[in-house]
Scaffold this active site. Structure first.
Site, PDB file in Angstrom:
ATOM      1  CB  THR A  28      -0.848   0.052   1.083  1.00 34.53           C
ATOM      2  OG1 THR A  28      -2.002  -1.163   1.013  1.00 34.53           O
ATOM      3  CG2 THR A  28      -1.673   1.457   1.408  1.00 34.53           C
ATOM      4  CD  GLN A 102      -3.397  -8.015  -1.091  1.00 30.68           C
ATOM      5  OE1 GLN A 102      -3.049  -6.820  -0.784  1.00 30.68           O
ATOM      6  NE2 GLN A 102      -3.011  -8.913  -0.457  1.00 30.68           N
ATOM      7  CG  HIS A 178      -5.590  -8.355   1.595  1.00 25.45           C
ATOM      8  ND1 HIS A 178      -4.990  -9.266   2.528  1.00 25.45           N
ATOM      9  CD2 HIS A 178      -5.004  -7.301   1.795  1.00 25.45           C
ATOM     10  CE1 HIS A 178      -4.178  -8.344   3.489  1.00 25.45           C
ATOM     11  NE2 HIS A 178      -4.471  -7.249   2.929  1.00 25.45           N
ATOM     12  CG  ASN A 181      -1.437  -8.486   6.538  1.00 21.86           C
ATOM     13  OD1 ASN A 181      -0.972  -9.474   7.122  1.00 21.86           O
ATOM     14  ND2 ASN A 181      -0.881  -7.822   5.485  1.00 21.86           N
ATOM     15  CE1 TYR A 183      -6.664  -3.493   6.941  1.00 21.43           C
ATOM     16  CE2 TYR A 183      -4.944  -5.242   5.906  1.00 21.43           C
ATOM     17  CZ  TYR A 183      -5.255  -3.808   6.501  1.00 21.43           C
ATOM     18  OH  TYR A 183      -4.368  -2.900   6.774  1.00 21.43           O
ATOM     19  NE  ARG A 230       0.742 -11.285   1.219  1.00 16.17           N
ATOM     20  CZ  ARG A 230       1.533 -10.323   1.450  1.00 16.17           C
ATOM     21  NH1 ARG A 230       1.079  -9.490   2.312  1.00 16.17           N
ATOM     22  NH2 ARG A 230       2.748 -10.601   1.560  1.00 16.17           N
ATOM     23  CG  ASN A 238      -4.815  -4.203  10.715  1.00 13.05           C
ATOM     24  OD1 ASN A 238      -4.575  -2.723  11.108  1.00 13.05           O
ATOM     25  ND2 ASN A 238      -4.212  -4.415   9.511  1.00 13.05           N
ATOM     26  N   GLY A 319       8.949  -7.853  -0.094  1.00 14.49           N
ATOM     27  CA  GLY A 319       7.932  -6.468   0.155  1.00 14.49           C
ATOM     28  C   GLY A 319       8.944  -5.237   0.056  1.00 14.49           C
TER      29      GLY A 319
END
Ligand SMILES: Cc1cc2nc3c(=O)[nH]c(=O)nc-3n(C[C@H](O)[C@H](O)[C@H](O)COP(=O)(O)O)c2cc1C
Length: 367
Positions: A28, A102, A178, A181, A183, A230, A238, A319
Site C-alpha cells: 500500500t 490484490q 486479500h 493481516n 482485514y 493471501r 490490526n 516487500g
C-alpha cells in the site's frame, strides 16, 4: 557475477509463464487520486520499473467504498479506476511483466470519514480493533464498527465478483484475494474478531465460510488458474488473533485446494515482524495445497535460496526490498548492494520514495 540459486528459474503459474521466482509483495502506497481513488499516473512508472519480478502483486485495492480503510488507497470498483489500472497493466506488459491485483475489503479497520454518509465500518461483530488508520492527513483510531447483517453478506461476495470482472477488463493477469493481516476475511476467520452465532460464526467451518465463498465466487469469474489468495495465519496485525490458527488454516487450505486456486501466498509469522512470532507448521499448509506456495516475510537472498532449494516454496515474495530497489532481481543476481528504504515515504506523497529509487545502472552512471 551470478550466484547459485533457484530464484532465477522460470515458473509456470497456471497459464502464465513467470521469468523467475520473485514476487513483488502487495504494498500500500496511498498515492491514488483523492476522491476518485484512481491509481496515480505515477503508479504506471512505479510498477513498470519493477516488472523484472516474475510476478507483481499490486497494492491492496478496495472492492467498494465500504471496503476502504485508509486515505488515498486505489479502488477497482469504478470505471475510472479500471481505466487507471489499464495504464498500469499496459506498461507492465510492455516490459514483459506479469501482474495480479490484490482485492481488499478492510472490514473494521476503517474510519467513519471514509464510509458513506459517515456511517460505521462493517465487521463480523461490533468489536472495535485497537489500532490506527490514516485519514484526513493524520493518524486516527479506527472507528467502532457495526456487525454485518446476514442479509448483507451476499452483497459483499457480489462486490468481489464484480471487481474481478473489472480486474480482467483492466488487463490484469489474475487476482489475489486479500485474506490476510486482520482485514475483513481474516476477521471473519479468526475468533478474536468473530463472535457471530449464525452460519458465519462459531465453528471453524462457519468462520472459514466467507473466505471460501469469496474464493469460489472470484475463481468462477477469473478462473481458478488466475486466482490466488493471501493469508497470514498467526499475524497480530490490526489486532487480530485466533485461539487455534493451525486447525483453522488446515481447514481453510483444504477448502482452497478443493477450489484449485493457482496460489497460496503466506505471510509467515508477524507481518513485517518476527517470522517465529508464534508456533505454526507452514509445511503442513504446503502439503495440503497442490497449487503454488508463495512464501513471504523477511526474506533475503540467502533465506529465499534455502527455502526454494528445500522445496518448501515455489515463489518468494519480497516487500520492502522492492520499494527501494526497482531492479531487486538484477541486484541480487549480481550480489550488488541494495538501496535502503525510507519509511517516511511509504504512505502518501509523490515521486519521492516511490519512483525515484535508482537502479544499479543509474547509480553507476551517476558516479
Ligand atoms: C509500506 C507497506 C505496505 C504494505 N501494504 C500491504 C498491502 O497492501 N497488502 C498486503 O497484503 N500486505 C501489505 N504489506 C505487507 C507486505 O506485503 C509484506 O507482507 C511485509 O512487508 C513483509 O515482507 P518483507 O519483509 O519482504 O517486507 C505492506 C507492507 C509495507 C511495508
Amino acid at each position: 557475477m551470478s550466484r547459485p540459486t533457484k530464484l532465477y528459474e522460470p515458473y509456470q503459474l497456471g497459464p502464465i509463464s513467470l521469468a523467475n521466482r520473485f514476487v513483488m509483495a502487495p504494498l500500500t502506497r496511498n498515492r491514488a487520486a483523492p476522491g476518485t481513488f484512481v491509481p496515480s499516473p505515477l503508479a504506471a512508472d512505479y510498477y513498470a520499473q519493477r516488472a523484472s519480478a516474475g510476478l507483481l502483486v499490486t497494492e491492496a485495492s478496495q472492492i467498494s467504498q465500504q471496503g476502504q480503510g485508509y486515505q488515498d488507497t486505489p479502488g477497482i470498483y469504478s470505471k475510472d479506476q479500471v481505466a487507471g489500472w489499464r495504464k498500469v497493466t499496459d506498461r507492465v506488459h510492455e516490459r514483459g511483466g506479469r501482474i495480479f491485483i490484490q482485492l481488499w475489503h478492510v472490514g473494521r479497520i476503517s474510519h467513519n470519514a471514509l464510509q458513506a454518509n459517515g456511517g460505521a465500518p462493517v465487521a463480523p461483530s461490533a468489536i472495535r480493533a485497537k489500532g490506527k488508520t490514516f485519514v484526513n492527513g493524520t493518524f486516527a483510531d479506527v472507528s467502532e464498527p457495526r456487525a454485518l447483517e446476514l442479509a448483507e453478506i451476499p452483497g459483499i461476495i457480489d462486490d468481489f465478483k464484480r471487481v474481478t470482472r473489472n480486474a480482467l477488463e483492466a488487463g490484469f493477469d489474475g487476482v489475489e484475494i486479500h485474506g490476510a493481516n486482520g482485514y475483513l476475511l481474516d476477521q471473519f476467520a479468526k475468533d478474536g474478531a468473530n463472535k457471530r452465532t449464525d452460519a458465519y460464526g462459531g465453528s471453524i467451518e462457519n468462520r472459514a465460510r466467507l473466505m471460501l465463498e469469496v474464493s469460489k465466487a472470484v475463481a468462477a469469474e477469473a478462473g481458478a488458474d488466475r486466482t490466488g489468495i493471501r493469508i497470514s495465519p498467526v499475524t497480530p496485525a490490526n489486532d487480530i488473533s485466533d485461539s487455534n490458527p493451525q486447525a483453522l488454516f488446515d481447514h481453510i487450505v483444504d477448502g482452497l485446494n478443493a477450489l484449485k486456486l493457482v496460489y497460496l501466498h503466506v505471510v509467515e509469522g508477524a507481518t513485517g515482524g518476527p517470522r517465529d512470532f508464534a508456533p505454526f507448521d507452514y509445511a503442513d499448509l504446503r502439503k495440503r495445497f497442490s497449487g503454488a506456495y508463495i512464501a513471504n516475510n523477511g526474506y533475503d537472498f540467502e533465506l529465499a535460496t534455502k527455502v526454494l532449494d528445500a522445496g518448501a516454496a515455489d515463489l518468494i515474495a519480497f516487500g520492502k526490498p522492492f520499494i527501494s530497489n526497482p531492479d531487486l532481481v538484477e541486484r541480487l543476481q549480481k550480489g550488488a548492494p541494495l538501496n535502503e528504504w525510507d519509511k517516511n515515504t511509504f504512505y502518501g506523497g509523490g515521486a519521492r520514495g516511490y519512483t525515484d529509487y535508482p537502479t544499479l545502472e543509474a547509480a553507476d552512471a551517476a558516479e
